[in-house]
Design an enzyme around this catalytic site. Structure first.
Site, PDB file in Angstrom:
ATOM      1  N   ASN A  90       0.856  -1.192   0.000  1.00 20.24           N
ATOM      2  CA  ASN A  90       0.000   0.000   0.000  1.00 20.24           C
ATOM      3  C   ASN A  90       0.893   1.244   0.000  1.00 20.24           C
ATOM      4  O   ASN A  90       1.712   1.431   0.913  1.00 20.24           O
ATOM      5  CB  ASN A  90      -0.889  -0.041   1.253  1.00 20.24           C
ATOM      6  N   HIS A 124      -4.131  -4.450   7.555  1.00 15.02           N
ATOM      7  CA  HIS A 124      -4.269  -3.344   8.503  1.00 15.02           C
ATOM      8  C   HIS A 124      -3.416  -3.527   9.756  1.00 15.02           C
ATOM      9  O   HIS A 124      -3.569  -4.494  10.487  1.00 15.02           O
ATOM     10  CB  HIS A 124      -5.719  -3.078   8.932  1.00 15.02           C
ATOM     11  N   GLU A 184     -11.063  -9.301   2.582  1.00 12.02           N
ATOM     12  CA  GLU A 184      -9.833  -8.951   3.291  1.00 12.02           C
ATOM     13  C   GLU A 184     -10.213  -8.782   4.748  1.00 12.02           C
ATOM     14  O   GLU A 184     -11.088  -7.980   5.084  1.00 12.02           O
ATOM     15  CB  GLU A 184      -9.225  -7.663   2.720  1.00 12.02           C
ATOM     16  N   THR A 204      -8.565   3.465   7.988  1.00 13.22           N
ATOM     17  CA  THR A 204      -9.796   2.659   7.958  1.00 13.22           C
ATOM     18  C   THR A 204      -9.927   1.877   9.274  1.00 13.22           C
ATOM     19  O   THR A 204      -9.194   0.921   9.510  1.00 13.22           O
ATOM     20  CB  THR A 204      -9.760   1.690   6.753  1.00 13.22           C
ATOM     21  N   ARG A 213      -7.316  12.770   0.447  1.00 12.86           N
ATOM     22  CA  ARG A 213      -6.252  13.229   1.338  1.00 12.86           C
ATOM     23  C   ARG A 213      -4.863  12.707   0.959  1.00 12.86           C
ATOM     24  O   ARG A 213      -3.868  13.312   1.311  1.00 12.86           O
ATOM     25  CB  ARG A 213      -6.567  12.882   2.787  1.00 12.86           C
ATOM     26  N   GLU A 217      -8.647   0.606  -3.546  1.00 12.75           N
ATOM     27  CA  GLU A 217      -9.616   0.596  -2.445  1.00 12.75           C
ATOM     28  C   GLU A 217     -10.594   1.745  -2.661  1.00 12.75           C
ATOM     29  O   GLU A 217     -10.177   2.873  -2.931  1.00 12.75           O
ATOM     30  CB  GLU A 217      -8.909   0.791  -1.108  1.00 12.75           C
ATOM     31  N   HIS A 247       0.891   6.174   1.731  1.00  9.90           N
ATOM     32  CA  HIS A 247       1.727   7.032   2.587  1.00  9.90           C
ATOM     33  C   HIS A 247       2.774   7.799   1.791  1.00  9.90           C
ATOM     34  O   HIS A 247       3.259   8.836   2.237  1.00  9.90           O
ATOM     35  CB  HIS A 247       2.383   6.207   3.694  1.00  9.90           C
ATOM     36  N   HIS A 289      -5.663   3.804  -2.219  1.00  9.86           N
ATOM     37  CA  HIS A 289      -7.030   4.092  -1.754  1.00  9.86           C
ATOM     38  C   HIS A 289      -7.400   5.501  -2.225  1.00  9.86           C
ATOM     39  O   HIS A 289      -6.793   6.482  -1.795  1.00  9.86           O
ATOM     40  CB  HIS A 289      -7.035   4.006  -0.212  1.00  9.86           C
ATOM     41  N   ARG A 297      -9.579   8.045  -1.564  1.00 11.45           N
ATOM     42  CA  ARG A 297     -10.563   8.454  -0.547  1.00 11.45           C
ATOM     43  C   ARG A 297     -11.432   9.578  -1.074  1.00 11.45           C
ATOM     44  O   ARG A 297     -11.014  10.353  -1.933  1.00 11.45           O
ATOM     45  CB  ARG A 297      -9.850   8.907   0.735  1.00 11.45           C
TER      46      ARG A 297
END
Ligand code: PXP
Length: 241
Positions: A7, A192, A151, A101, A49, A70, A10, A43, A45
């Site tokens: 992922n 996660h 998931e 999340t 962000r 995502e 970041h 993701h 969003r």
């Protein structure tokens, strides 16, 4: 072989902190693939962000890179996913004020909406996944919704392990759910809050085929890359003219 999805949200967060172009998630995606990542997770969003629309377009255009997008159930975001057609889509809950999340989807409440989204995604040959808590009820509903994968949200397990609390009950729940999902023909992923320790624990389960990891992996790579970058700068500033 179990698969690792990296992922890179970041990386976008870091880029956005300066409002400029570096570090670019597009290069992070290419770099991660070269380094052995089996897929890349991003993701999009609703508040944009971290990952932006142009990131999704650019990253999904990288040849031979499997992209797991995502998305929430927001119709505008679903429309974008159907237009860009990533390889995989994972439907996740989204709450504007959360830092990340925080839990799995409320499948009972959103059954019809999610079923229709899955149907549309599958029609476009997109592999579908649902981000859910380790609950037997949710596994059964996932089967009704006809998703390819689920998931399991491992945030609770990760918190227990990190705070050195008893985690065997949570682990048993995850195992039970992953076995049931497999029996129902659903592929199981985990994600996660995973670090080396929690990933090591979960990787013992044959039922889990894919791990999607972001925050810890990116954090660790700062430490393991720092030496090289400091060396680069030292050599630049001390270069004989
Ligand atoms: N899987 C899903 C569905 C997520 O929403 C997230 C967080 O964005 C992750 C995996 C990665 O979690 P973490 O960044 O804590 O490794």
């Amino acid at each position: 072989m179990k698969r690792l999805g990296v992922n890179i949200d970041h990386i976008a967060t870091l880029r956005n902190a300066r409002g400029e172009f570096h570090p670019d998630p597009f290069y992070a995606a290419k770099f991660a693939k070269k380094a052995g990542a089996d897929s890349i997770t991003i993701h999009l969003r609703e508040d944009r962000r971290h990952i932006k629309d142009f990131d999704v377009k650019k990253i999904c255009s990288i040849k031979k890179l499997l992209v797991n997008l995502e998305i929430s159930t927001n119709p505008k975001i679903v429309k974008i996913a159907l237009k860009i057609k990533p390889d995989f889509v994972c439907i996740v809950p989204e709450n504007r004020k959360e830092i990340t999340t925080e839990g799995g989807l409320n499948l009972k409440k959103n059954k019809f909406k999610i079923k229709s989204i899955i149907k549309r995604l599958k029609k476009n040959d997109i592999r579908t996944s649902l981000f859910i808590n380790p609950s037997v009820d949710d596994i059964q509903i996932s089967k009704e919704l006809n998703t390819d994968c689920i998931e399991i949200h491992t945030g609770h397990l990760s918190n227990l392990v990190k705070s050195k609390k008893k985690y065997s009950n949570e682990l048993k729940k995850i195992l039970k759910c992953s076995i049931l999902a497999n029996q129902l023909g659903i592929e199981v992923h985990a994600g996660h809050g995973l670090d080396y320790k929690t990933t090591r624990i979960l990787s013992k389960f044959k039922t889990i085929e894919e791990f999607n990891i972001g925050h810890y992996l990116i954090g660790e790579s700062i430490f393991f890359g720092l030496k090289k970058v400091i060396k680069n700068f030292k050599s630049i500033i001390n270069k004989k003219k």
